[in-house]
Design an enzyme around this catalytic site. Sequence first.
Site, PDB file in Angstrom:
ATOM      1  CB  CYS A   1      -0.911  -0.001   1.222  1.00 49.87           C
ATOM      2  SG  CYS A   1      -1.925   1.487   1.352  1.00 49.87           S
TER       3      CYS A   1
ATOM      4  CD  GLU B   1      -1.987  -1.909  -4.021  1.00 48.49           C
ATOM      5  OE1 GLU B   1      -1.169  -1.720  -4.945  1.00 48.49           O
ATOM      6  OE2 GLU B   1      -1.648  -2.092  -2.847  1.00 48.49           O
TER       7      GLU B   1
END
Length: 226
Positions: free
Chosen positions: A2, A104
Amino acid sequence: MCSRYSLICSPDDLCRAFGCFEVEDFPPRYNIAPSQPVLILRASVKGGQEFQLVRWGLIPSWSKDPAKLSMLVNARAETAAEKPSFRGAMRHRRCLIPTTGYYEWTGGRGSRQPHLIKVADRPVFAMAGLWEGWLGADGSEIETMAILTTAANADVASIHDRMPVIIAPEHYERWLDCSSGSENGVLDLLGPPPTGRMTVMAINPKLNDPRAEGPDLHQSPNPTLL
């Protein structure tokens, strides 16, 4: 990993999501990146809990020269309690990172497509984090954090094989309570959320630039949920 997320709620929304802890007004941030100041919720030395700004990119307290370390943006939940860089924080300095969504990417170099990933029924949610304090030989001090990650659930596995650990509201107090000096009481919180809890949406490729900001970043080239 992340490596980017957003926090676009109001301070009032934050108080409703986490309790009425004192928090200064802040602008919406659509593109939070490593090395930037970020808001965390942690246990206060005075008792209770507090919001605090720290830097994203954990510096272990034992580091002699942070410039020689790779930026520790994430910590794997499966091994954080064993790794020298994270094990002290895992026992004594856990935190929550408020967010309204994380990102993402799919696609190769030159055609990277960002995706906004959110909790379906909570506009503001909490990623699990670890924070650390570092004191330099010259007396300089800095507080930093890393986001804990786990294996992705089926909602996001086609985008990435990892995702942040997401702490449900009913477990906030338990996650932040480090009074035992052990991580054993929270290990059951480190898995992915149940399938069906996350939404994934392709958004504006302008997000690829970490300097980009603003609501247009959340415009979708394809409004259909993936």
